[in-house]
Design a protein around this motif. Structure first.
Motif, PDB file in Angstrom:
ATOM      1  N   UNK A 140     -42.109 -38.605 -39.477  1.00 48.88           N
ATOM      2  CA  UNK A 140     -41.819 -39.990 -39.099  1.00 48.88           C
ATOM      3  C   UNK A 140     -43.075 -40.829 -39.278  1.00 48.88           C
ATOM      4  N   UNK A 141     -42.912 -41.990 -39.879  1.00 53.62           N
ATOM      5  CA  UNK A 141     -44.034 -42.889 -40.159  1.00 53.62           C
ATOM      6  C   UNK A 141     -43.789 -44.228 -39.480  1.00 53.62           C
ATOM      7  N   UNK A 142     -44.836 -44.762 -38.841  1.00 50.11           N
ATOM      8  CA  UNK A 142     -44.782 -46.151 -38.398  1.00 50.11           C
ATOM      9  C   UNK A 142     -45.403 -46.978 -39.514  1.00 50.11           C
ATOM     10  N   UNK A 143     -44.566 -47.763 -40.185  1.00 50.61           N
ATOM     11  CA  UNK A 143     -45.031 -48.539 -41.321  1.00 50.61           C
ATOM     12  C   UNK A 143     -45.971 -49.666 -40.879  1.00 50.61           C
ATOM     13  N   UNK A 144     -46.586 -50.295 -41.851  1.00 50.62           N
ATOM     14  CA  UNK A 144     -47.528 -51.377 -41.573  1.00 50.62           C
ATOM     15  C   UNK A 144     -46.857 -52.504 -40.793  1.00 50.62           C
ATOM     16  N   UNK A 145     -45.554 -52.719 -41.037  1.00 52.72           N
ATOM     17  CA  UNK A 145     -44.822 -53.779 -40.335  1.00 52.72           C
ATOM     18  C   UNK A 145     -44.292 -53.331 -38.972  1.00 52.72           C
ATOM     19  N   UNK A 146     -44.638 -52.110 -38.563  1.00 52.72           N
ATOM     20  CA  UNK A 146     -44.227 -51.607 -37.257  1.00 52.72           C
ATOM     21  C   UNK A 146     -42.882 -50.917 -37.234  1.00 52.72           C
ATOM     22  N   UNK A 147     -42.182 -50.911 -38.366  1.00 55.47           N
ATOM     23  CA  UNK A 147     -40.865 -50.275 -38.431  1.00 55.47           C
ATOM     24  C   UNK A 147     -41.007 -48.802 -38.813  1.00 55.47           C
ATOM     25  N   UNK A 148     -40.018 -47.978 -38.444  1.00 59.26           N
ATOM     26  CA  UNK A 148     -40.103 -46.552 -38.768  1.00 59.26           C
ATOM     27  C   UNK A 148     -39.648 -46.239 -40.188  1.00 59.26           C
ATOM     28  N   UNK A 149     -40.105 -45.108 -40.669  1.00 60.15           N
ATOM     29  CA  UNK A 149     -39.623 -44.557 -41.933  1.00 60.15           C
ATOM     30  C   UNK A 149     -39.582 -43.044 -41.785  1.00 60.15           C
ATOM     31  N   UNK A 150     -38.652 -42.426 -42.481  1.00 61.06           N
ATOM     32  CA  UNK A 150     -38.507 -40.973 -42.473  1.00 61.06           C
ATOM     33  C   UNK A 150     -38.829 -40.446 -43.863  1.00 61.06           C
ATOM     34  N   UNK A 151     -39.716 -39.463 -43.933  1.00 62.46           N
ATOM     35  CA  UNK A 151     -40.154 -38.923 -45.211  1.00 62.46           C
ATOM     36  C   UNK A 151     -39.877 -37.420 -45.277  1.00 62.46           C
ATOM     37  N   UNK A 152     -40.172 -36.830 -46.421  1.00 58.41           N
ATOM     38  CA  UNK A 152     -40.094 -35.385 -46.658  1.00 58.41           C
ATOM     39  C   UNK A 152     -38.666 -34.856 -46.530  1.00 58.41           C
ATOM     40  N   UNK A 153     -37.922 -34.959 -47.624  1.00 60.38           N
ATOM     41  CA  UNK A 153     -36.530 -34.519 -47.652  1.00 60.38           C
ATOM     42  C   UNK A 153     -36.373 -33.151 -48.317  1.00 60.38           C
ATOM     43  N   UNK A 154     -37.412 -32.340 -48.243  1.00 61.11           N
ATOM     44  CA  UNK A 154     -37.388 -31.035 -48.890  1.00 61.11           C
ATOM     45  C   UNK A 154     -36.361 -30.094 -48.271  1.00 61.11           C
ATOM     46  N   UNK A 155     -36.083 -30.264 -46.982  1.00 57.51           N
ATOM     47  CA  UNK A 155     -35.122 -29.390 -46.301  1.00 57.51           C
ATOM     48  C   UNK A 155     -33.729 -30.001 -46.221  1.00 57.51           C
ATOM     49  N   UNK A 156     -33.527 -31.143 -46.850  1.00 59.20           N
ATOM     50  CA  UNK A 156     -32.259 -31.867 -46.716  1.00 59.20           C
ATOM     51  C   UNK A 156     -31.095 -31.103 -47.355  1.00 59.20           C
ATOM     52  N   UNK A 157     -29.898 -31.436 -46.883  1.00 49.94           N
ATOM     53  CA  UNK A 157     -28.684 -30.794 -47.392  1.00 49.94           C
ATOM     54  C   UNK A 157     -27.622 -31.858 -47.647  1.00 49.94           C
ATOM     55  N   UNK A 158     -26.985 -31.779 -48.796  1.00 51.77           N
ATOM     56  CA  UNK A 158     -25.851 -32.641 -49.110  1.00 51.77           C
ATOM     57  C   UNK A 158     -24.635 -32.099 -48.360  1.00 51.77           C
ATOM     58  N   UNK A 159     -24.031 -32.950 -47.536  1.00 49.91           N
ATOM     59  CA  UNK A 159     -22.943 -32.481 -46.666  1.00 49.91           C
ATOM     60  C   UNK A 159     -21.548 -32.841 -47.166  1.00 49.91           C
ATOM     61  N   UNK A 160     -21.461 -33.489 -48.299  1.00 52.21           N
ATOM     62  CA  UNK A 160     -20.175 -34.040 -48.733  1.00 52.21           C
ATOM     63  C   UNK A 160     -19.087 -32.975 -48.857  1.00 52.21           C
ATOM     64  N   UNK A 161     -19.461 -31.777 -49.308  1.00 50.66           N
ATOM     65  CA  UNK A 161     -18.459 -30.732 -49.521  1.00 50.66           C
ATOM     66  C   UNK A 161     -18.350 -29.764 -48.345  1.00 50.66           C
ATOM     67  N   UNK A 162     -19.100 -30.022 -47.280  1.00 52.06           N
ATOM     68  CA  UNK A 162     -19.090 -29.102 -46.144  1.00 52.06           C
ATOM     69  C   UNK A 162     -17.925 -29.383 -45.205  1.00 52.06           C
ATOM     70  N   UNK A 163     -17.447 -28.366 -44.501  1.00 51.48           N
ATOM     71  CA  UNK A 163     -16.423 -28.595 -43.470  1.00 51.48           C
ATOM     72  C   UNK A 163     -16.949 -29.551 -42.402  1.00 51.48           C
ATOM     73  N   UNK A 164     -16.061 -30.321 -41.812  1.00 49.01           N
ATOM     74  CA  UNK A 164     -16.457 -31.354 -40.861  1.00 49.01           C
ATOM     75  C   UNK A 164     -17.249 -30.791 -39.683  1.00 49.01           C
ATOM     76  N   UNK A 165     -16.870 -29.621 -39.174  1.00 46.50           N
ATOM     77  CA  UNK A 165     -17.569 -29.056 -38.016  1.00 46.50           C
ATOM     78  C   UNK A 165     -19.020 -28.717 -38.355  1.00 46.50           C
ATOM     79  N   UNK A 166     -19.239 -28.160 -39.535  1.00 48.03           N
ATOM     80  CA  UNK A 166     -20.605 -27.820 -39.943  1.00 48.03           C
ATOM     81  C   UNK A 166     -21.410 -29.091 -40.178  1.00 48.03           C
ATOM     82  N   UNK A 167     -20.781 -30.055 -40.819  1.00 47.52           N
ATOM     83  CA  UNK A 167     -21.451 -31.333 -41.067  1.00 47.52           C
ATOM     84  C   UNK A 167     -21.847 -32.000 -39.751  1.00 47.52           C
ATOM     85  N   UNK A 168     -20.928 -32.041 -38.788  1.00 44.69           N
ATOM     86  CA  UNK A 168     -21.218 -32.666 -37.497  1.00 44.69           C
ATOM     87  C   UNK A 168     -22.332 -31.936 -36.766  1.00 44.69           C
TER      88      UNK A 168
END
Length: 229
Positions: A140-168
């Motif tokens: 998590x980054x606090x940007x210069x304007x004070x707003x947050x940003x989320x970085x590092x999506x190396x562990x991310x998962x595409x959930x579009x094809x996953x069952x709803x329970x697993x996605x939730x």
């Protein structure tokens, strides 16, 4: 060659650029640096000097996964919006200026900031993606304007094809990382709903096996000088 095929810079450009090491990593991790090229800063994740088996299997998988995640989130605020492969073993991602949350004084983290963190998570989920590493403060980054940003999506998962329970379930793990920060930074402003959700997700988390780095507890790595802004 189309416009989308044109890379902002090459490996040769990078070799001539101003580059600062952020993290050298271990044998199975990328060497992470920040490069300033043509007035724009990029985060560089490089597996080039890792063992040939690592860089030609695991590395390619995680780099391409992060590349696809950034492209999937194009147009959203509070996340990197540009990324490309410099080489088959090296990924360049738009650098977001600011301070990682673990370097931000507690008094600067407001309820508004945390509400905006929640909005980022929900926007990511609306694109059928989960981050899966939101609990710590280094992503998590606090940007210069004070707003947050989320970085590092190396562990991310595409959930579009996953069952709803697993996605939730995965989405709960993501938003639970923000509730954890409410508990740390603004517990008095957290409210009853977040308190109950935090407790519910904490119980679910006991079932979550992928803790740390793809299920492996993180170890210390060599770090360069931290960058603020």
């Amino acid at each position: 060659m189309t416009q989308t095929d044109i890379k902002p810079f090459t490996k040769e450009d990078l070799e001539q650029a101003d580059v600062q090491l952020l993290r050298d990593g271990r044998w199975g991790n990328a060497r992470v640096s920040v490069a300033n090229i043509n007035g724009k800063r990029w985060t560089i994740k490089d597996f080039s000097d890792r063992h040939w088996l690592v860089k030609n299997s695991f590395a390619k998988f995680v780099l391409w996964r992060e590349l696809k995640a950034v492209r999937k989130l194009h147009g959203l605020e509070g996340v990197p919006t540009e990324a490309f492969m410099v080489t088959p073993h090296m990924l360049a991602i738009e650098y977001i200026p600011g301070r990682v949350l673990n370097r931000v004084p507690k008094k600067e983290v407001s309820p508004t900031f945390l509400e905006e963190c929640e909005e980022i998570i929900r926007s990511i989920h609306a694109r059928h993606l989960v981050h899966l590493d939101t609990r710590g403060t280094s992503n998590w980054v606090m940007q210069v304007n004070g707003k947050p940003a989320l970085i590092d999506f190396q562990a991310s998962v595409d959930t579009q094809a996953l069952p709803q329970k697993i996605r939730s379930f995965m989405e709960d793990m993501d938003i639970g990382g923000v509730y954890k920060k409410w508990k740390k930074y603004c517990p008095d402003e957290m409210g009853e709903f977040r308190e109950k959700e935090n407790e519910r997700i904490a119980k679910l988390r006991k079932l979550w096996v992928l803790r740390g780095y793809f299920g492996v507890k993180k170890r210390n790595a060599k770090h360069g000088k931290p960058i603020d802004n």
